[in-house]
Design a protein around this motif. Structure first.
Motif, PDB file in Angstrom:
ATOM      1  N   ARG A 466       0.813  -1.239  -0.053  1.00  9.43           N
ATOM      2  CA  ARG A 466      -0.063   0.144  -0.033  1.00  9.43           C
ATOM      3  C   ARG A 466       0.826   1.279  -0.284  1.00  9.43           C
ATOM      4  O   ARG A 466       1.798   1.193  -0.749  1.00  9.43           O
ATOM      5  CB  ARG A 466      -1.196  -0.220   1.120  1.00  9.43           C
ATOM      6  CG  ARG A 466      -1.769  -1.148   1.205  1.00  9.43           C
ATOM      7  CD  ARG A 466      -3.082  -1.150   2.331  1.00  9.43           C
ATOM      8  NE  ARG A 466      -3.809  -0.102   2.386  1.00  9.43           N
ATOM      9  CZ  ARG A 466      -4.940   0.115   1.784  1.00  9.43           C
ATOM     10  NH1 ARG A 466      -5.314  -0.909   1.074  1.00  9.43           N
ATOM     11  NH2 ARG A 466      -5.785   1.054   1.824  1.00  9.43           N
ATOM     12  N   GLY A 467       0.505   2.433   0.704  1.00  6.65           N
ATOM     13  CA  GLY A 467       1.466   3.372   0.785  1.00  6.65           C
ATOM     14  C   GLY A 467       1.522   3.979  -0.482  1.00  6.65           C
ATOM     15  O   GLY A 467       0.413   4.416  -1.183  1.00  6.65           O
ATOM     16  N   ALA A 468       2.677   4.380  -0.943  1.00  4.97           N
ATOM     17  CA  ALA A 468       2.969   4.905  -2.074  1.00  4.97           C
ATOM     18  C   ALA A 468       2.627   4.222  -3.516  1.00  4.97           C
ATOM     19  O   ALA A 468       2.333   4.712  -4.431  1.00  4.97           O
ATOM     20  CB  ALA A 468       4.538   5.418  -2.413  1.00  4.97           C
ATOM     21  N   LYS A 469       2.390   2.843  -3.390  1.00  5.58           N
ATOM     22  CA  LYS A 469       1.809   2.142  -4.377  1.00  5.58           C
ATOM     23  C   LYS A 469       0.378   2.392  -4.727  1.00  5.58           C
ATOM     24  O   LYS A 469       0.097   2.043  -5.853  1.00  5.58           O
ATOM     25  CB  LYS A 469       1.941   0.618  -4.099  1.00  5.58           C
ATOM     26  CG  LYS A 469       3.131   0.285  -3.863  1.00  5.58           C
ATOM     27  CD  LYS A 469       3.471  -1.155  -3.207  1.00  5.58           C
ATOM     28  CE  LYS A 469       2.683  -2.268  -4.116  1.00  5.58           C
ATOM     29  NZ  LYS A 469       2.794  -3.681  -3.664  1.00  5.58           N
ATOM     30  N   LEU A 470      -0.145   3.229  -3.818  1.00  7.25           N
ATOM     31  CA  LEU A 470      -1.543   3.464  -4.193  1.00  7.25           C
ATOM     32  C   LEU A 470      -1.948   4.698  -5.004  1.00  7.25           C
ATOM     33  O   LEU A 470      -2.702   4.668  -5.943  1.00  7.25           O
ATOM     34  CB  LEU A 470      -2.302   3.865  -2.947  1.00  7.25           C
ATOM     35  CG  LEU A 470      -2.752   2.548  -1.906  1.00  7.25           C
ATOM     36  CD1 LEU A 470      -3.498   2.844  -0.543  1.00  7.25           C
ATOM     37  CD2 LEU A 470      -3.303   1.107  -2.486  1.00  7.25           C
ATOM     38  N   CYS A 471      -0.866   5.678  -4.959  1.00  6.37           N
ATOM     39  CA  CYS A 471      -1.154   6.855  -5.918  1.00  6.37           C
ATOM     40  C   CYS A 471      -0.450   6.859  -7.194  1.00  6.37           C
ATOM     41  O   CYS A 471      -0.671   7.424  -8.203  1.00  6.37           O
ATOM     42  CB  CYS A 471      -0.654   7.934  -4.872  1.00  6.37           C
ATOM     43  SG  CYS A 471       1.026   7.906  -4.534  1.00  6.37           S
ATOM     44  N   VAL A 472       0.975   5.825  -7.121  1.00  3.98           N
ATOM     45  CA  VAL A 472       1.357   5.802  -8.410  1.00  3.98           C
ATOM     46  C   VAL A 472       0.549   5.235  -9.637  1.00  3.98           C
ATOM     47  O   VAL A 472       0.991   5.477 -11.002  1.00  3.98           O
ATOM     48  CB  VAL A 472       2.806   5.355  -8.306  1.00  3.98           C
ATOM     49  CG1 VAL A 472       3.694   6.032  -7.323  1.00  3.98           C
ATOM     50  CG2 VAL A 472       2.562   3.732  -7.886  1.00  3.98           C
ATOM     51  N   VAL A 473      -0.131   4.295  -9.408  1.00  5.50           N
ATOM     52  CA  VAL A 473      -0.876   3.777 -10.268  1.00  5.50           C
ATOM     53  C   VAL A 473      -2.115   4.475 -10.895  1.00  5.50           C
ATOM     54  O   VAL A 473      -2.873   4.191 -11.845  1.00  5.50           O
ATOM     55  CB  VAL A 473      -1.755   2.164  -9.744  1.00  5.50           C
ATOM     56  CG1 VAL A 473      -0.241   1.486  -9.190  1.00  5.50           C
ATOM     57  CG2 VAL A 473      -2.397   2.531  -8.590  1.00  5.50           C
TER      58      VAL A 473
END
Length: 614
Positions: A466-473
């Protein structure tokens, strides 16, 4: 009819989910059906297995590789779990259809062993667990990011800096533009020195350059503000709060309503969230001579039973949370005196303490033997009083940042092995100092704050969660373009051809028409000269008000003798009294006026400086 058979039918009906059969057309012997099915399955399995029907004799030789290799072809058609290693003939009679061959089982075991060995290698090497393959950059501002905080769930990040701003970042709500959803200045014109979420994640502790710490909720609204102490009281234990600027603060790891702050007034104070009008307890660090020293950083142990503080005189002092008078552990020469210890952090096991000093060192301590450090790392430049150090989630690495001067290279994030204390890895962050660092155990992501206003998040798509992985996609949202013209055009209606009148070829006829028109051929009247005529006023103005103003403004000054001007009306007033004289006619005395003489006239003609003073 047999009652036992009726009971059996009733039991079967209850098992199958209805009350009765009604009229019986046929009876079924379920035990016979199950037995026939079991025997059929055993016969089929024996036909497929061939010579493996005698499993007992073959199981004794199953360890040899030749037997397993020779039978792999005949068993390659089967799938399923592996055969049990030891079976008897009686067990084989009740063995159901097998669904996997022993040859494929051997290969799968080898693959599992290889995967297990690779996983063991990853477990043995902590460097491979560092999530640094990808990064995102959050633009906080242009000045130093001096505070970082991430809530326990890892959903929101809070950054604070020297520009007095506190920005809120929501990973689930951001897209690739990575913009903060809220920015505020909770402490007005004071630099933010520390931010931390509580262990429940519902409130945030804000420590700034003033003497009063604040507690905000998740959306940035004020929950509590600590009281300020009396500056004119010598004993700091007698005041209700801090009297000088704050240096650091943190929450209690177990008690969600307790937090701690340290200040330049030489005290470490604990507070209760429910009552901010007075501190809960006071800890006063002292030097070897018993003098007051300033604590620059403070923290709780992992179990919350100990309170540690790093001081300006180079000491690290640890108290029992319930005993605030004497220290429980005290190291007097932890760092060079006069250098600000920027951070102290407890390991997850609770017995190891790491300290980041202003003397460019990183030291590891065992609180059970607090006389000398376990390991020391030198050459780590530190130009900020809040440079962080932290432990990795598996407690095997120690992380800290390095400082650089302007145009002096890149700031780095250094990773040290806790056992050998060798630098095993480093990340070049940016061409500025690395001030704050945070390794979140749940997300397995590293947050870094730099001196040029950036907050970077390092993550690994496989190892992180989660974390930054949620916004880069999420693709960046397109801004709605305002429907406005880039250049405004002013169009006069009569300039358009459809409204334009046809131009006459000859002007003579038009001039003749204008001469016959009384308005166009009327000659304007000349200006009035003289007193005025025909209802028109002369040059003083064309209105009555201008005429009155002109007459009022005339100079009517009278330079004659005022005595004579009054006496010229005396004869008429005495002959024809009208206002005052009739009322006092009988009682009014006869007025006598002095006559003018030549001496008076000469006296009036003399200058003031020649007159005799009476």
């Amino acid at each position: 009819m047999d009652p036992n058979k009726m009971n059996d039918d009733g039991e079967i009906a209850s098992v199958m989910g209805f009350s009765g059969f009604g009229k019986k057309a046929r009876t079924f012997d379920l035990e016979a059906i199950f037995e026939q099915t079991r025997r059929t399955a055993i016969e089929r399995s024996q036909q497929v297995l061939g010579k493996f029907t005698n499993v007992t004799s073959c199981s004794k030789q199953s360890e040899s590789s030749s037997d397993s290799g020779s039978d792999s072809d005949s068993d390659s058609e089967l799938i399923g779990p592996p055969l049990p290693p030891q079976l008897t003939d009686q067990d084989d009679d009740e063995l159901g259809p097998l669904t996997r061959a022993s040859g494929s089982t051997a290969h799968s075991d080898e693959d599992d062993d290889d995967d297990g060995e690779a996983q063991d290698d990853d477990d043995d090497n902590p460097v491979k667990k560092i999530p640094d393959t990808h990064e995102i950059t959050l633009q906080h501002g242009t000045k130093t990011v001096s505070a970082l905080a991430l809530d326990p769930s890892g959903a929101r990040l809070v950054t604070g800096g020297y520009d007095y701003d506190v920005r809120f970042w929501d990973f689930a709500g951001m897209d690739q533009a990575v913009q903060a959803f809220r920015s505020l200045q909770p402490c007005e014109c004071h630099q933010i020195t520390s931010l931390q979420y509580s262990n429940t994640g519902d409130v945030i502790l804000v420590v700034s350059g003033n003497a009063q710490a604040k507690v905000l909720d998740r959306d940035g609204f004020n929950v509590m503000e600590c009281v300020k102490g009396d500056q004119y009281i010598v004993d700091m234990a007698k005041t209700k709060g801090h009297t000088a600027m704050l240096n650091n603060g943190c929450w209690h790891p177990k008690i969600k309503e307790e937090f701690m702050t340290c200040s330049n007034d030489g005290t470490v104070r604990t507070w209760d969230l429910s009552s901010g009008k007075k501190h809960k307890s006071v800890f006063k660090p002292r030097s070897f001579q018993g003098k007051k020293v300033v604590p620059t950083c403070c923290t709780y142990s992992r179990d919350g039973k100990l309170i540690a503080a790093g001081c300006q005189d180079g000491t690290i002092q640890i108290w029992d949370r319930n005993l605030s008078v004497h220290t429980k552990f005290h190291c007097r020469q932890a760092h060079i005196p006069g250098s600000d210890t920027s951070c102290i952090a407890f390991s997850y096991d609770g017995v190891t303490l790491a300290s980041r000093g202003g003397d460019d060192t990183l030291k590891l301590w065992d609180i059970r033997n607090f006389k000398k450090p376990v390991n020391v790392a030198t050459g780590l430049n530190n130009y900020f009083t809040m440079t962080d150090c932290c432990f990795s989630p598996d407690d095997r690495l120690l992380v800290t940042g390095t400082s650089v001067k302007k145009d002096g290279g890149n700031g780095k994030l250094a990773f040290f092995d806790r056992a050998s204390f060798q630098k095993v890895y480093e990340i070049e962050v940016t061409n500025a100092s690395v001030v704050r660092c945070l390794w979140h155990p749940k997300l397995n992501q590293i947050m870094v704050g730099t001196s040029n206003g950036l907050a970077k998040v390092y993550y690994d798509p496989v190892k992180s969660h989660r974390g930054a992985k949620l916004c880069v996609v999420k693709s960046q949202r397109k801004e709605r373009q305002a429907e406005t013209l880039t250049q405004d055009y002013i169009i006069t209606p009569h300039a358009l051809p459809m409204f334009r009148e046809a131009r006459q070829r000859s002007t003579r006829k038009q001039l003749e028409k204008d001469r016959l028109d009384p308005k166009k051929s009327n000659k304007p009247e000349p200006p009035v000269s003289g007193p005025g005529r025909g209802g028109r006023v002369a040059a003083h103005g064309g209105t009555l008000s201008s005429f009155i103003v002109k007459n009022i403004a005339l100079d009517k000054t009278d330079d004659s003798n005022p005595r004579q001007a009054i006496l010229r009306h005396a004869k008429e007033a005495s002959d024809n009294p009208y206002w005052v004289a009739p009322a006092y006619k009988q009682t009014q005395p006869v007025p006598l006026f002095a006559e003018e003489s030549e001496d008076d006239e000469e006296a009036e003609k003399e200058p003031e400086w020649k007159k005799r003073k009476i």
